[in-house]
Motif scaffolding. Structure first.
Motif, mmCIF file in Angstrom:
data_model
loop_
_atom_site.group_PDB
_atom_site.id
_atom_site.type_symbol
_atom_site.label_atom_id
_atom_site.label_comp_id
_atom_site.label_asym_id
_atom_site.label_seq_id
_atom_site.Cartn_x
_atom_site.Cartn_y
_atom_site.Cartn_z
ATOM 1 N N ALA A 17 0.851 -1.187 0.000
ATOM 2 C CA ALA A 17 0.000 0.000 0.000
ATOM 3 C C ALA A 17 0.891 1.242 0.000
ATOM 4 O O ALA A 17 1.575 1.515 0.992
ATOM 5 C CB ALA A 17 -0.912 0.005 1.221
ATOM 6 N N LYS A 71 1.047 8.654 -0.730
ATOM 7 C CA LYS A 71 0.841 9.622 -1.816
ATOM 8 C C LYS A 71 1.402 10.970 -1.396
ATOM 9 O O LYS A 71 1.537 11.290 -0.206
ATOM 10 C CB LYS A 71 -0.645 9.749 -2.174
ATOM 11 N N PRO A 99 1.274 8.639 -6.391
ATOM 12 C CA PRO A 99 1.709 7.582 -5.463
ATOM 13 C C PRO A 99 3.219 7.457 -5.495
ATOM 14 O O PRO A 99 3.844 7.625 -6.553
ATOM 15 C CB PRO A 99 1.038 6.331 -6.039
ATOM 16 N N TYR A 141 5.896 2.255 1.367
ATOM 17 C CA TYR A 141 4.796 1.304 1.419
ATOM 18 C C TYR A 141 4.518 0.787 2.832
ATOM 19 O O TYR A 141 5.439 0.523 3.617
ATOM 20 C CB TYR A 141 5.112 0.070 0.558
ATOM 21 N N GLY A 187 -1.652 9.796 3.396
ATOM 22 C CA GLY A 187 -2.734 8.901 2.989
ATOM 23 C C GLY A 187 -2.538 7.453 3.363
ATOM 24 O O GLY A 187 -3.150 6.575 2.735
ATOM 25 N N SER A 198 -5.805 5.474 4.275
ATOM 26 C CA SER A 198 -6.661 5.359 3.094
ATOM 27 C C SER A 198 -6.093 4.352 2.102
ATOM 28 O O SER A 198 -6.824 3.557 1.506
ATOM 29 C CB SER A 198 -6.813 6.721 2.419
ATOM 30 N N SER A 199 -4.778 4.392 1.927
ATOM 31 C CA SER A 199 -4.127 3.448 1.029
ATOM 32 C C SER A 199 -4.309 2.016 1.524
ATOM 33 O O SER A 199 -4.623 1.108 0.742
ATOM 34 C CB SER A 199 -2.645 3.782 0.912
ATOM 35 N N ASP A 200 -4.128 1.808 2.828
ATOM 36 C CA ASP A 200 -4.298 0.469 3.393
ATOM 37 C C ASP A 200 -5.692 -0.070 3.097
ATOM 38 O O ASP A 200 -5.856 -1.224 2.686
ATOM 39 C CB ASP A 200 -4.070 0.498 4.907
ATOM 40 N N ARG A 227 -6.148 -0.775 -0.791
ATOM 41 C CA ARG A 227 -5.388 -1.919 -1.288
ATOM 42 C C ARG A 227 -5.928 -3.231 -0.726
ATOM 43 O O ARG A 227 -5.865 -4.279 -1.386
ATOM 44 C CB ARG A 227 -3.898 -1.756 -0.969
ATOM 45 N N ASP A 279 -10.224 10.196 0.070
ATOM 46 C CA ASP A 279 -9.105 9.902 -0.833
ATOM 47 C C ASP A 279 -8.856 8.413 -1.006
ATOM 48 O O ASP A 279 -7.888 8.018 -1.654
ATOM 49 C CB ASP A 279 -7.825 10.612 -0.389
ATOM 50 N N PHE A 316 -6.439 5.322 -4.287
ATOM 51 C CA PHE A 316 -5.507 4.215 -4.085
ATOM 52 C C PHE A 316 -5.993 2.893 -4.705
ATOM 53 O O PHE A 316 -5.269 1.901 -4.653
ATOM 54 C CB PHE A 316 -5.239 4.025 -2.597
ATOM 55 N N CYS A 364 -3.947 3.753 -7.979
ATOM 56 C CA CYS A 364 -2.610 4.303 -7.679
ATOM 57 C C CYS A 364 -1.936 4.871 -8.926
ATOM 58 O O CYS A 364 -0.825 4.483 -9.290
ATOM 59 C CB CYS A 364 -1.724 3.232 -7.044
#
Length: 283
Positions: free
Chosen positions: A9, A12, A36, A40, A102, A105-107, A110, A138, A142, A145
């Motif tokens: 993940a 950003k 992105p 990670y 982020g 949010s990314s976690d 993904r 947001d 992701f 990405c």
């Protein structure tokens, strides 16, 4: 049969963030450019035969229950897909928390992508998008990405086809900034938002990074957390293409075309001990 899987993940960066009008629901309309980058979190998933969601982390600062966006993402995936079963999710955090990058949010996004892959694309991309949008403004970014212009509350995305490649020296001071607090305290009358919803990159062959760097949240955050300005001043000494705070901060990045220059800047920032320092690139 239990299935084990893994996904990365990314963090950003906001190369541009203009805050427009406040909506009746409390959200702010924005106009932003997000990319992105190669920092990670790592997400490990194991499906369970029984129903339930388990969040595992070695960090005491990561919630393990319903207030974790990973839990929310898994719960909504199972409810939307109608799949009966459960999942164990282990998160290894490398992206600083509440840093304008982020990470949470990314976690969540993904994990949605990974669960959908495990269960043979049971949900369409539109369904995943709708779940992501419900989780956070947001989160939809992701899912794919890709460097994008973000409008609306950050959920209306226009992919940038040929964004130039840079190295970024990212500095994250040891303070946390609430996104909610930053937006609530911004002075909209000073952002000049009336004519700001006009970022387009149909043709960016003449793309100039210095022309787009802007963050309307930077002033309010740096007033409360002077370390943001301190980091920016230090980075400017390294002669970058530009310097900016990302998102609601407090993370600050310098932009470099040359890798050797970026490495020198990273070493210099480490020596000043103003926070965690990362050398990253767009992905």
């Amino acid at each position: 049969m239990e299935i084990e899987a893994f996904i990365k993940a990314p963090a950003k960066l906001n190369l541009h963030l203009r805050v427009l009008n406040r909506r009746k629901d409390g959200y702010h309309e924005i106009n932003s450019i997000m990319v992105p980058v190669s920092l990670y979190d790592f997400i490990y998933v194991r499906t369970l035969s029984e129903e339930g969601i388990e969040i595992i982390s070695e960090s005491d600062n990561i919630p393990k229950g319903e207030d974790n966006l990973l839990w929310t993402a898994a719960d909504r995936f199972f409810k939307c897909s109608g799949i009966r079963g459960g999942v164990s999710v282990k998160i290894v955090k490398n992206i600083p928390v509440a840093a304008g990058l982020g990470g949470g949010s990314s976690d969540a996004a993904r994990l949605l992508v990974l669960l959908n892959s495990i269960f043979k694309d049971v949900l369409s991309f539109k369904a995943l998008y709708n779940i992501a949008k419900e989780i956070g403004a947001d989160v939809p970014f992701f899912l794919r990405c890709k460097g994008s212009i973000a409008r609306g509350i950050g959920d209306i995305l226009e992919e940038i086809p040929h964004i130039p490649s840079f190295w970024y020296v990212l500095v994250c001071p040891p303070v946390r900034v609430s996104t909610k607090w930053a937006y609530e305290n911004i002075k909209l009358e000073l952002t000049g938002y009336e004519n700001s919803n006009n970022i387009t990159f149909q043709d960016i062959d003449d793309f100039s990074i210095s022309e787009i760097l802007r963050n309307d949240l930077e002033e309010v955050v740096s007033e409360r957390y002077p370390v943001v300005r301190e980091i920016e001043d230090l980075l400017m000494e390294t002669k970058p293409e530009g310097v900016l705070m990302s998102g609601s901060g407090p993370s600050v990045f310098g932009i470099y075309e040359d890798l050797d220059n970026a490495k020198e800047a990273k070493d210099m920032m480490i020596s000043h001990q103003v926070g965690d320092v990362f050398l990253v690139k767009e992905i």
